[in-house]
Design a protein around this motif. Sequence first.
Motif, PDB file in Angstrom:
ATOM      1  N   LEU A 100      63.721  28.902  21.211  1.00 20.22           N
ATOM      2  CA  LEU A 100      62.708  29.811  21.916  1.00 20.22           C
ATOM      3  C   LEU A 100      62.663  29.172  23.212  1.00 20.22           C
ATOM      4  CD1 LEU A 100      60.597  31.856  22.192  1.00 20.22           C
ATOM      5  CD2 LEU A 100      58.863  30.268  21.406  1.00 20.22           C
ATOM      6  N   ILE A 101      63.217  29.885  24.307  1.00 25.66           N
ATOM      7  CA  ILE A 101      63.720  29.484  25.607  1.00 25.66           C
ATOM      8  C   ILE A 101      62.797  30.172  26.732  1.00 25.66           C
ATOM      9  CG2 ILE A 101      65.413  29.553  27.471  1.00 25.66           C
ATOM     10  CD1 ILE A 101      67.407  29.433  25.124  1.00 25.66           C
ATOM     11  N   ILE A 102      62.255  29.468  27.719  1.00 24.17           N
ATOM     12  CA  ILE A 102      61.498  29.767  28.879  1.00 24.17           C
ATOM     13  C   ILE A 102      62.288  29.492  30.124  1.00 24.17           C
ATOM     14  CG2 ILE A 102      59.612  28.361  28.684  1.00 24.17           C
ATOM     15  CD1 ILE A 102      57.771  30.378  30.138  1.00 24.17           C
ATOM     16  N   SER A 103      62.823  30.509  30.852  1.00 23.42           N
ATOM     17  CA  SER A 103      63.373  29.786  31.926  1.00 23.42           C
ATOM     18  C   SER A 103      63.480  30.826  33.128  1.00 23.42           C
ATOM     19  CB  SER A 103      65.166  29.528  31.640  1.00 23.42           C
ATOM     20  OG  SER A 103      65.652  29.215  32.759  1.00 23.42           O
ATOM     21  N   PRO A 104      62.947  30.682  34.164  1.00 28.01           N
ATOM     22  CA  PRO A 104      62.488  31.616  35.349  1.00 28.01           C
ATOM     23  C   PRO A 104      63.785  32.168  35.859  1.00 28.01           C
ATOM     24  CG  PRO A 104      61.888  29.433  35.918  1.00 28.01           C
ATOM     25  CD  PRO A 104      62.015  29.217  34.572  1.00 28.01           C
ATOM     26  N   TYR A 105      65.021  31.179  36.027  1.00 30.45           N
ATOM     27  CA  TYR A 105      66.103  31.363  36.301  1.00 30.45           C
ATOM     28  C   TYR A 105      67.127  31.253  35.286  1.00 30.45           C
ATOM     29  CZ  TYR A 105      63.163  30.384  40.724  1.00 30.45           C
ATOM     30  OH  TYR A 105      62.392  30.732  41.411  1.00 30.45           O
ATOM     31  N   PHE A 106      67.748  32.489  34.902  1.00 31.12           N
ATOM     32  CA  PHE A 106      68.594  32.473  33.693  1.00 31.12           C
ATOM     33  C   PHE A 106      70.056  32.895  33.789  1.00 31.12           C
ATOM     34  CE2 PHE A 106      69.346  34.062  29.139  1.00 31.12           C
ATOM     35  CZ  PHE A 106      69.620  32.926  28.884  1.00 31.12           C
ATOM     36  N   VAL A 107      70.972  31.958  34.051  1.00 35.30           N
ATOM     37  CA  VAL A 107      72.264  32.335  34.515  1.00 35.30           C
ATOM     38  C   VAL A 107      73.175  31.487  33.395  1.00 35.30           C
ATOM     39  CG1 VAL A 107      74.027  32.686  36.097  1.00 35.30           C
ATOM     40  CG2 VAL A 107      71.508  32.839  36.728  1.00 35.30           C
ATOM     41  N   PRO A 108      73.353  32.125  32.302  1.00 31.94           N
ATOM     42  CA  PRO A 108      73.981  31.165  31.257  1.00 31.94           C
ATOM     43  C   PRO A 108      75.281  30.601  31.625  1.00 31.94           C
ATOM     44  CG  PRO A 108      73.111  33.192  30.327  1.00 31.94           C
ATOM     45  CD  PRO A 108      72.940  33.482  31.742  1.00 31.94           C
ATOM     46  N   GLY A 109      76.339  31.219  32.233  1.00 31.38           N
ATOM     47  CA  GLY A 109      77.555  30.917  32.105  1.00 31.38           C
ATOM     48  C   GLY A 109      78.230  30.716  30.836  1.00 31.38           C
ATOM     49  N   ARG A 110      79.603  30.502  31.012  1.00 30.58           N
ATOM     50  CA  ARG A 110      80.779  30.460  29.703  1.00 30.58           C
ATOM     51  C   ARG A 110      80.063  29.530  28.589  1.00 30.58           C
ATOM     52  NH1 ARG A 110      86.838  29.441  30.612  1.00 30.58           N
ATOM     53  NH2 ARG A 110      86.130  27.252  30.212  1.00 30.58           N
TER      54      ARG A 110
ATOM     55  N   VAL B 185      64.354  34.664  24.457  1.00 27.24           N
ATOM     56  CA  VAL B 185      64.477  33.950  25.816  1.00 27.24           C
ATOM     57  C   VAL B 185      63.372  34.843  26.782  1.00 27.24           C
ATOM     58  CG1 VAL B 185      65.652  33.778  28.037  1.00 27.24           C
ATOM     59  CG2 VAL B 185      66.969  33.454  25.847  1.00 27.24           C
ATOM     60  N   LEU B 186      62.644  34.373  27.229  1.00 30.54           N
ATOM     61  CA  LEU B 186      61.709  34.709  28.292  1.00 30.54           C
ATOM     62  C   LEU B 186      61.928  34.279  29.740  1.00 30.54           C
ATOM     63  CD1 LEU B 186      59.052  36.170  28.921  1.00 30.54           C
ATOM     64  CD2 LEU B 186      57.719  33.879  28.632  1.00 30.54           C
ATOM     65  N   THR B 187      62.198  35.528  30.473  1.00 30.12           N
ATOM     66  CA  THR B 187      62.602  35.216  31.973  1.00 30.12           C
ATOM     67  C   THR B 187      62.100  36.166  32.768  1.00 30.12           C
ATOM     68  OG1 THR B 187      64.644  34.531  33.265  1.00 30.12           O
ATOM     69  CG2 THR B 187      64.907  36.538  32.028  1.00 30.12           C
ATOM     70  N   ASN B 188      62.249  36.055  34.096  1.00 31.42           N
ATOM     71  CA  ASN B 188      61.700  36.767  35.241  1.00 31.42           C
ATOM     72  C   ASN B 188      62.400  38.344  34.900  1.00 31.42           C
ATOM     73  OD1 ASN B 188      59.497  35.812  36.764  1.00 31.42           O
ATOM     74  ND2 ASN B 188      61.009  34.080  37.302  1.00 31.42           N
ATOM     75  N   SER B 189      61.577  39.408  35.312  1.00 36.55           N
ATOM     76  CA  SER B 189      62.256  40.487  35.597  1.00 36.55           C
ATOM     77  C   SER B 189      62.487  40.515  36.975  1.00 36.55           C
ATOM     78  CB  SER B 189      61.042  41.835  35.399  1.00 36.55           C
ATOM     79  OG  SER B 189      60.016  41.452  36.430  1.00 36.55           O
ATOM     80  N   LEU B 190      63.199  41.620  37.530  1.00 40.28           N
ATOM     81  CA  LEU B 190      63.744  41.571  38.924  1.00 40.28           C
ATOM     82  C   LEU B 190      62.302  41.501  39.850  1.00 40.28           C
ATOM     83  CD1 LEU B 190      65.546  41.878  41.275  1.00 40.28           C
ATOM     84  CD2 LEU B 190      65.671  44.426  40.782  1.00 40.28           C
ATOM     85  N   ALA B 191      61.369  42.155  39.553  1.00 37.43           N
ATOM     86  CA  ALA B 191      60.139  42.413  40.519  1.00 37.43           C
ATOM     87  C   ALA B 191      59.332  41.106  40.441  1.00 37.43           C
ATOM     88  CB  ALA B 191      59.223  43.334  40.034  1.00 37.43           C
ATOM     89  N   SER B 192      59.537  40.251  39.321  1.00 43.78           N
ATOM     90  CA  SER B 192      58.709  38.866  39.478  1.00 43.78           C
ATOM     91  C   SER B 192      59.687  37.953  39.722  1.00 43.78           C
ATOM     92  CB  SER B 192      58.270  38.783  37.911  1.00 43.78           C
ATOM     93  OG  SER B 192      59.352  38.194  37.180  1.00 43.78           O
ATOM     94  N   ASN B 193      60.763  37.969  39.982  1.00 47.20           N
ATOM     95  CA  ASN B 193      61.884  36.996  40.482  1.00 47.20           C
ATOM     96  C   ASN B 193      61.853  36.769  41.911  1.00 47.20           C
ATOM     97  OD1 ASN B 193      63.999  35.224  40.709  1.00 47.20           O
ATOM     98  ND2 ASN B 193      65.034  36.034  39.259  1.00 47.20           N
ATOM     99  N   ASP B 194      61.649  35.400  42.393  1.00 43.25           N
ATOM    100  CA  ASP B 194      61.509  35.320  43.847  1.00 43.25           C
ATOM    101  C   ASP B 194      62.950  34.849  44.380  1.00 43.25           C
ATOM    102  OD1 ASP B 194      61.610  32.764  42.534  1.00 43.25           O
ATOM    103  OD2 ASP B 194      60.872  31.728  44.129  1.00 43.25           O
ATOM    104  N   ALA B 195      64.032  35.013  43.471  1.00 42.95           N
ATOM    105  CA  ALA B 195      65.210  34.696  43.926  1.00 42.95           C
ATOM    106  C   ALA B 195      66.212  35.951  43.667  1.00 42.95           C
ATOM    107  CB  ALA B 195      65.640  33.348  43.271  1.00 42.95           C
ATOM    108  N   PRO B 196      66.324  37.023  44.352  1.00 40.46           N
ATOM    109  CA  PRO B 196      67.140  38.250  43.607  1.00 40.46           C
ATOM    110  C   PRO B 196      68.539  37.839  43.372  1.00 40.46           C
ATOM    111  CG  PRO B 196      65.904  38.825  45.682  1.00 40.46           C
ATOM    112  CD  PRO B 196      65.596  37.081  45.564  1.00 40.46           C
ATOM    113  N   ALA B 197      69.427  36.788  44.168  1.00 46.32           N
ATOM    114  CA  ALA B 197      70.578  36.388  43.901  1.00 46.32           C
ATOM    115  C   ALA B 197      70.746  35.659  42.306  1.00 46.32           C
ATOM    116  CB  ALA B 197      71.082  35.575  44.819  1.00 46.32           C
ATOM    117  N   ALA B 198      69.528  35.053  42.053  1.00 43.36           N
ATOM    118  CA  ALA B 198      69.696  34.420  40.871  1.00 43.36           C
ATOM    119  C   ALA B 198      69.576  35.922  39.660  1.00 43.36           C
ATOM    120  CB  ALA B 198      68.266  33.433  40.550  1.00 43.36           C
ATOM    121  N   HIS B 199      68.747  36.571  39.927  1.00 43.13           N
ATOM    122  CA  HIS B 199      68.542  37.701  39.051  1.00 43.13           C
ATOM    123  C   HIS B 199      69.862  38.430  39.009  1.00 43.13           C
ATOM    124  CE1 HIS B 199      66.265  40.655  36.900  1.00 43.13           C
ATOM    125  NE2 HIS B 199      67.160  41.265  37.204  1.00 43.13           N
TER     126      HIS B 199
END
Length: 543
Positions: A348-358, A376-390
Motif C-alpha cells: 500500500l503506497i501513498i506518494s504525492p509525486y509518483f513517477v515510477p521509472g523502469r 497507490v494513492l497519489t495526487n490528481s492533476l488538480a491537487s498536484n502542486d507540480a504539474p511537471a511531476a504529474h
Amino acid sequence: MLAPTPAPPNARWSRGWHLARVLALLTCAAMGSACASLPSDVVRTPSQAWSAPGQTPLGQLTSQRRNAAAARSDSGFHLLDSVDAALTSRLALIESARHTLDLQYYAVHADASTELLLQRIRQAAQRGVRVRLLLDDFNTAGKDAQVLRLGLEPNIAIRLFNPLPGPRSSFVARIVGSLHDMDRIQKRMHNKLFIADNAWGITGGRNLGDAYFGSDEKSNFVDLDVLAAGRIVRDMSASFDRYWNDELAYPMDSLLSPKDLERLREQGLARSAPDAPAGAVLPGVDASEIASVRRAPMDLARVPLVWAPSVLLVDKPGKLSADEEAGAQETVVDGLLGLMREARQEVLIISPYFVPGRQMMDTFAELRARGIAVRVLTNSLASNDAPAAHAGYARYRPDLIALGVQLHEMRADVSAEGASAGSGFGIGGSKGLSSRASLHSKAVLIDRRLNVLGSMNLDLRSQLQNSEVALLIRSTRLAQQGARLIESTIARGAYRVTVEDGVLVWRAPPGAAFGDERTEPLASWSLRLLVKLLGPLAPEEML
C-alpha cells in the motif's frame, strides 16, 4: 536483496542535458561575474548531538513510558496524522528540550506557523539550549530568507546545505548565477528531522510553514509525520550530525554578504507588518496571524506510543555531490524497492509525486505476477502542486493499470461534502476547509506489518537526485492505523482511475457527493494542456 542499478537517462535526454550545460557556460561567460561561485576555505567547527540523552527529562520520560508499557522494543512511535498533532508535538519538543534542538529541513517558509515555532526556539536558546538549524539552500531567498534572522541570535547556528551563491533578495538571480553548476544544484537535501535532546524526534513528509499546518488561505498539504522516542532517535541524530558536519553544509555567515547580514539584522528583507509583535523573528507576520495558529504543546507523558523494532533508512550526504554518479550507492528508495519485493500479500503506497521509472515498474510487474496486491494513492492533476511531476506520472497510468495496480487520485476540492481528503488524514486548521488540498504524505505499508514513513516520494528524483530519510517500523498496530487513514481518504476523497474502452475514467467512490469524470477532475483546460505539452519533454530524472 539489493535493487538493480537504475537505468541511465536515455540518450536523447543526455545529449539535450549536455547541450544545456554548454549553453549555460556560454551564458555565464557572456555575463561575466553573474555566474557566482561558492566561498573556499570555509571554517566548519564540528559538533555532535547531546551525548547523554538518558539524563535529560525527555530521556527519563522515555524510560518511564517504556517501563510502564513493559515494552521489549527500545523505541516508541506515534503517528502525527493531523495538523494539530504535527504542530503541538513540535511545540512540546521545543518546550521540553534542555540541552539541544537539531532541525533539518528542505523548506522553512516565513509565515505565522513558522514565526510561532521560531519564537519558541529562540526562547529555548535564551534558556541555554543549543540550536542547530540545517536547511537546504534552494528556498532561502526572497521572503523566506527572513528565516535566516534566527541565525543572528545567541546560541543558534544555521548551516545551508548544497548552497546556491548570489544575493538572497532574488531567487531568479541565484539560479542564473548557478547555471554553470547545474549538475550540483539540481540535487537537493530533502530530509526532514526535528530532534530534542537526542531523546525524542519527528520525521516525515512535512516542511515548516502554514501550508503544512492547515493555515494557508489558498492551498494546504495533507501530510503525515511520526513522533519517535528512544534508541531510534540516536540514529536520527547521527544522521543529522553527518549532514551538519559535511563539506556541503556551509555556515550561514560564510554565504551572506555583509550587506545581506546587515539587512537581516536591522529590518529583514520585507517591511515589518504594522502589528508585528515586539522582537518578532519574521517582521512580515503580524500578531493576529500568530494568534490564529497558536496551540498548547502536546502532552508527551500521555500521547499513545507504539513500541516496536525499527531501522533508520537514510541517504548519505555524498549523494548530493556533483561528483556522485547515479547508482554508485544504494539509496532509501532502492532499499524500499527491495522491501517491496519481499511482500507476500499487499503493498500500500501513498506518494504525492509518483513517477515510477523502469526499475519500479519491473518491481510492480514482479509483485503482480505473484498475485501481490499493489494499491497507490497519489495526487490528481488538480491537487498536484507540480504539474511537471504529474506529466511524468501520467505516462505510466495505462501501463500501471494494465499490470493490475490499483490507482487512486486524491480530489483537490476538500470543501465538497463527503469529499474531504482530510477525513482520512485530517487537514483541519482554521483555513484548511476552504482551500485546495494537495497530498504530501509519503508512506509504504507492506503486508500490514512493515511501515516506511519519511521524506521520500516514489519517483526518480527521490531515487537519483535528492537525499531522503525514512523510518522502517515493524508494527502491525501502526500499519493498521496507517492503512485506516489511507483507506478512509480513498473511500471519501479519491477517484479510482481505470481504463474503459481504451479511455481513462475517474470513478468516484460509492456514496460520494461527486461523480465520475472522463477528464482530469477539477483541472482547468489550460492546466490539462500544459501537462500534455510537458509530457514529451519533461525528463523523468528531474521530476
